[in-house]
Structures are given as C-alpha cells and as structure tokens.
Design a protein around this motif. Structure first.
Motif, PDB file in Angstrom:
ATOM      1  N   TYR A 122      71.161  90.493   9.038  1.00 52.16           N
ATOM      2  CA  TYR A 122      71.838  91.370   9.997  1.00 52.16           C
ATOM      3  C   TYR A 122      71.437  91.042  11.438  1.00 52.16           C
ATOM      4  O   TYR A 122      71.606  91.864  12.330  1.00 52.16           O
ATOM      5  CB  TYR A 122      71.508  92.834   9.704  1.00 52.16           C
ATOM      6  N   LEU A 123      70.910  89.835  11.645  1.00 48.80           N
ATOM      7  CA  LEU A 123      70.484  89.419  12.975  1.00 48.80           C
ATOM      8  C   LEU A 123      71.711  89.214  13.866  1.00 48.80           C
ATOM      9  O   LEU A 123      72.513  88.302  13.645  1.00 48.80           O
ATOM     10  CB  LEU A 123      69.669  88.124  12.876  1.00 48.80           C
ATOM     11  N   ARG A 124      71.860  90.057  14.870  1.00 49.33           N
ATOM     12  CA  ARG A 124      73.034  90.013  15.733  1.00 49.33           C
ATOM     13  C   ARG A 124      72.853  88.950  16.814  1.00 49.33           C
ATOM     14  O   ARG A 124      71.721  88.618  17.193  1.00 49.33           O
ATOM     15  CB  ARG A 124      73.274  91.368  16.391  1.00 49.33           C
ATOM     16  N   PRO A 125      73.971  88.428  17.355  1.00 56.44           N
ATOM     17  CA  PRO A 125      73.863  87.410  18.422  1.00 56.44           C
ATOM     18  C   PRO A 125      73.131  87.934  19.659  1.00 56.44           C
ATOM     19  O   PRO A 125      72.374  87.184  20.281  1.00 56.44           O
ATOM     20  CB  PRO A 125      75.329  87.072  18.734  1.00 56.44           C
ATOM     21  N   ASP A 126      73.360  89.203  20.017  1.00 52.71           N
ATOM     22  CA  ASP A 126      72.688  89.723  21.204  1.00 52.71           C
ATOM     23  C   ASP A 126      71.178  89.827  21.000  1.00 52.71           C
ATOM     24  O   ASP A 126      70.398  89.628  21.942  1.00 52.71           O
ATOM     25  CB  ASP A 126      73.270  91.082  21.591  1.00 52.71           C
ATOM     26  N   ALA A 127      70.761  90.127  19.742  1.00 52.60           N
ATOM     27  CA  ALA A 127      69.325  90.179  19.451  1.00 52.60           C
ATOM     28  C   ALA A 127      68.705  88.791  19.547  1.00 52.60           C
ATOM     29  O   ALA A 127      67.583  88.637  20.045  1.00 52.60           O
ATOM     30  CB  ALA A 127      69.095  90.772  18.064  1.00 52.60           C
ATOM     31  N   ARG A 128      69.432  87.783  19.095  1.00 58.27           N
ATOM     32  CA  ARG A 128      68.933  86.404  19.194  1.00 58.27           C
ATOM     33  C   ARG A 128      68.800  85.991  20.662  1.00 58.27           C
ATOM     34  O   ARG A 128      67.824  85.335  21.044  1.00 58.27           O
ATOM     35  CB  ARG A 128      69.877  85.452  18.467  1.00 58.27           C
ATOM     36  N   TRP A 155      67.765  82.946   8.451  1.00 58.36           N
ATOM     37  CA  TRP A 155      69.033  83.507   8.937  1.00 58.36           C
ATOM     38  C   TRP A 155      70.203  82.585   8.601  1.00 58.36           C
ATOM     39  O   TRP A 155      71.277  83.045   8.182  1.00 58.36           O
ATOM     40  CB  TRP A 155      68.935  83.706  10.453  1.00 58.36           C
ATOM     41  N   GLN A 173      73.455  83.508   6.365  1.00 54.47           N
ATOM     42  CA  GLN A 173      74.813  83.379   6.878  1.00 54.47           C
ATOM     43  C   GLN A 173      75.678  82.528   5.959  1.00 54.47           C
ATOM     44  O   GLN A 173      76.864  82.817   5.752  1.00 54.47           O
ATOM     45  CB  GLN A 173      74.780  82.756   8.277  1.00 54.47           C
TER      46      GLN A 173
END
Length: 484
Positions: A362-368, A469, A473
């Motif tokens: 559930y790692l979001r792009p904004d968190a990355r 991750w 995915q």
C-alpha cells in the motif's frame, strides 16, 4: 468590583506565613524551579538499582549499540557517565544563579562547586542526604512539580475567565449575570491561591537552593557508587577503589546504611587536622582497551589540606578521567551522527521506513516521494548504485529474503531511532510536561552512531523496501490482468 489580574493576585504577599520582606520568595521563578526539580528527580531515577541494571544489560547486549557505537562495554559506560555528569553540571549552574538571590552568603558563590564533582571542597562534606531522606526529598520535588503543572493549567483558566469578565463588563451585561460570573472568577482565584500555597512560589530562595544543593551532593555520592568511584580506607591506610566499572555489573548499587561509608565525608577514619598526616591514595580504573583493572599506583601527598579532599589516584591523569576520556576518544573515531547533526533526521527516516515496511503493497507514490526527500545526498547516491546493481527480476524467494532482511535490520536499528525521538521529546522545553521523566541517555540513541555504518544500514532498508514493494506490485498487476 476589584478586577485585578491573576498575576497581581499572585504577586500579593503571603500574609499567613509571616515571612520577612528581607527573605524574598521564589515567586514567578517557581516554574523554572519546578523544572530543575524534575531534572534532579530524573537524575536520581537514572541512578536507581533497577534503571542502572537495565542500562548495563542494554549496553552489553544491544545489537544496535554494539554495531553502530562500540562493543567495548567500559567505553559505553563512560559515555553514559559523561552525559549524567553534564546533566548534573547543567542543574548546578541554575542552582548557582538562584543562590545569588539568597539571604545566606554561603549560597552566593556556588558557580565552581561542581566544576569537578569528584573534587568538592571539604566544607560541603556531610551535606548529602541519607538514602531514605533523599527518597523523601525526591517525592517532595515531584509533588512540587505536579502542583506547578496544575497551577499552570488553573492560571490559564483564570486568565480566560478574567478576559470574558472584562468583555461582559464592556458589553453591558445585566447585573445578575455579571455578579454570578464575577463569583466564578473569585472561586477560580481561590483555587489558584490554594495551589500557590502548596508550590515553591511561596518558598524562600534559601529553602529552594538548600534543597537542590543537598540533592546534588547526594547524587554525586550516588554516582560514585554506581560507577565504581567509591573509595574506602584499605588495610594499609590508603584509599582504594572498591569496584571497577567492568566488575560492577553484578553488584548492588544501593550500599547498606551500616556498611563502610559511601563518601569521603562518611569514612570511619577521619583525619585529625591537628596531627601530622600524610595520606596515601590508591585507585584502579579499567582500561578502555581491556576490561581488566590496571593498577595505577599510589600517590603520596606530602601535605594535608583540611579545606579540600582530592582523590588524586582516580583522576591524577586525564587518561583515567572517564568524562574527559570519553570525549577525547570520540574525537579520534569516525564521524558520528551527533557530530554532523544527523541523528534526529536519520531517526525519522528509520521510523518512516519501519511504518512503510508493515504494509509495502500500500506504499503510495506521495509517501515514496516524501521518503526520498528526507534522504541525504550520500544515501541517495548509494541507493542509486545499489538499485542499479541489483537484480531486475524479483521472484517470491528473493522478495522473501528481502522481507526477512528488513525485519532483521529493523529489530536492532529501530530501538535506537525510537530512543532518539524520545530523547528529544523529553528535552523539548515547549512540549515537555513539568513532571516528565528523562529516562533515555544519548548512548542508547543514534547520537554516537557511526555515520558510515548507519548509512549502509539505512541503504539496505531502502533497497529491501523497494524490492518488496516491486514484488507486491507485480502480484497486484498479475491479479488485475487475470481478472480482466
């Protein structure tokens, strides 16, 4: 109606105590005094039997400390001692400043009393409390701190009520409502005055300084016992070290009231200033390279000075001073995170990675992006090289290995990061509650961590998080393609 402010109410003299005008009270400085009392209580708590045993066990067996800082137990103990002494000196500076406002001239020159805590003038001998009495004084100081915390809250409420009362008066509210609200303000003022009478606010400078000063002397004696600096009279008439730091792990840090004394002032053998006396002082201190006690030798004092006692055998050379030794050795090591002001930043990065590792799918792009922005240039370059050299194809076995590696590294790295955050929060003046406990030392954090080793560990975490991750995915993409 007399609508004086809450500060005017607090400035009024305490008539029931009958204190003379020449003996000033602490007053508004009671908020600073309560924080000093918290620091003294925290210092005493850090030196309790339970806390010291837990600290020594953590320094000996913590994989994170052994990996990033040092695997030399004596060296780690030196770092802990250095911080405790620095904290004690910080409190003593504030106590010396308060002492200049005392009536008794004895407290006017306290600036250099704790310059070297182990070389205190003989005139202060006997000022330390007994163990049971010190426990009572610590409880008293904690009570003072709690009362000041309540007083602070009640003062804010009173300030708000007084502001509302002034608005009601200016808006022309009817008399009955105004009288009712005014009575509420008066009750709040009585509550504030009651708390003030139980707080350091109405105590004299002499009373507060004496309480803090005697507590600091007691803490110094406690430090001597805990870190093996206690001295006692040997059979040959010389003072010898009772324990070395390396052999103190299994010893009780609470001496018996009936055992030989904890300090020079309580030694059974008291030198007679009227007779010729040539004391021979011996000591032992463990080498930083080896934990075996090395005999330093005896120092013969040709003259006896009744105004001071200097235990020359322990600190006759800076090489055997645990405070100066720790600081000097740090200068010769590789750069640490504390040296480069990166400890808190890296702690936040590690905790962020730990939170993301719990659910990498559930790692979001904004968190990355947020995580990448937190990284230093060195870690970014290292991460880029690692990802370029790593395998492009990720299967279930590789992802499982990286997941295990993530967990294994976080198990020993994250406790230091959490301790770093806790250390800063405990010393944040604005967010720190008056009764908070400072239980974490810098040696238990990332402050003394080797920078290069820390960056390698963080890079490994980032590479592992990336691969886990990616595999998650790919599984999600395959399931979506199958359903389509």
């Amino acid at each position: 109606m007399n609508d004086s402010s809450w500060f005017t109410i607090l400035k009024t003299s305490h008539k029931n105590k009958g204190l003379e005008a020449e003996n000033p009270m602490i007053g508004i400085l009671s908020f600073e005094v309560s924080r000093l009392m918290c620091k003294v209580a925290n210092l005493w708590h850090c030196l309790t039997d339970r806390h010291v045993s837990r600290l020594k066990e953590e320094l000996r067996y913590s994989l994170g400390i052994r990996t990033l800082i040092s695997d030399d137990h004596s060296y780690l103990i030196d770092l802990a001692l250095s911080e405790i002494i620095d904290n004690l000196k910080g409190v003593s500076i504030s106590v010396a400043r308060l002492g200049k406002k005392c009536v008794d001239p004895m407290y006017h020159n306290l600036d250099h009393v704790f310059h070297n805590p182990f070389e205190i003038n003989l005139k202060w001998c006997g000022w330390e409390y007994r163990l049971k009495k010190m426990e009572k004084r610590v409880k008293k100081m904690k009570k003072f701190a709690n009362v000041m915390s309540q007083l602070h809250e009640e003062l804010e409420i009173l300030s708000d009520l007084e502001t509302r009362l002034k608005k009601m008066q200016s808006n022309g509210v009817n008399q009955s409502q105004l009288l009712e609200f005014h009575q509420k303000v008066m009750w709040q003022r009585e509550e504030v005055n009651g708390l003030r009478d139980m707080s350091p606010w109405v105590r004299t400078f002499d009373y507060i300084v004496r309480l803090l000063l005697r507590s600091l002397f007691t803490i110094v004696e406690r430090i001597k016992v805990v870190f093996g600096i206690t001295t006692e009279m040997g059979r040959d008439g010389c003072f010898v070290r009772k324990y070395s730091i390396s052999t103190l792990a299994g010893a009780s840090v609470y001496p018996s009231e009936t055992s030989s004394s904890r300090s020079m002032s309580n030694l059974r053998h008291t030198p007679n200033p009227q007779t010729c006396y040539s004391p021979i002082i011996c000591a032992r201190y463990p080498s930083i390279k080896s934990q075996k006690p090395a005999h330093i030798g005896c120092t013969t004092s040709r003259s006896y000075n009744p105004n001071s006692i200097r235990v020359k055998g322990i600190f006759q050379n800076d090489a055997f001073d645990p405070i100066k030794k720790a600081k000097r050795l740090l200068k010769g090591q590789e750069p640490t995170l504390g040296d480069n002001a990166l400890a808190l930043r890296y702690a936040n990065i590690i905790i962020f990675i730990e939170n993301l590792a719990m659910s990498p799918r559930y790692l979001r792009p904004d968190a990355r992006e947020d995580l990448y922005d937190m990284l230093t240039t060195g870690i970014k370059n290292s991460l880029r090289q690692k990802l370029f050299l790593s395998s492009k194809k990720i299967d279930h076995r590789v992802a499982s290995d990286w997941r295990s590696s993530l967990k294994r590294i976080l198990d020993w790295l994250s406790p230091l990061a959490h301790n770093m955050i806790k250390w800063y929060s405990e010393r944040n003046f604005e967010k720190q509650p008056m009764g908070s406990k400072g239980q974490v030392l810098l040696v238990q954090t990332l402050h003394y961590a080797d920078q290069a080793t820390s960056e390698i560990a963080i890079t490994e975490l980032l590479v592992g998080l990336h691969h886990v991750w990616r595999f998650s995915q790919e599984i999600i993409d395959k399931s979506l393609m199958g359903s389509a």
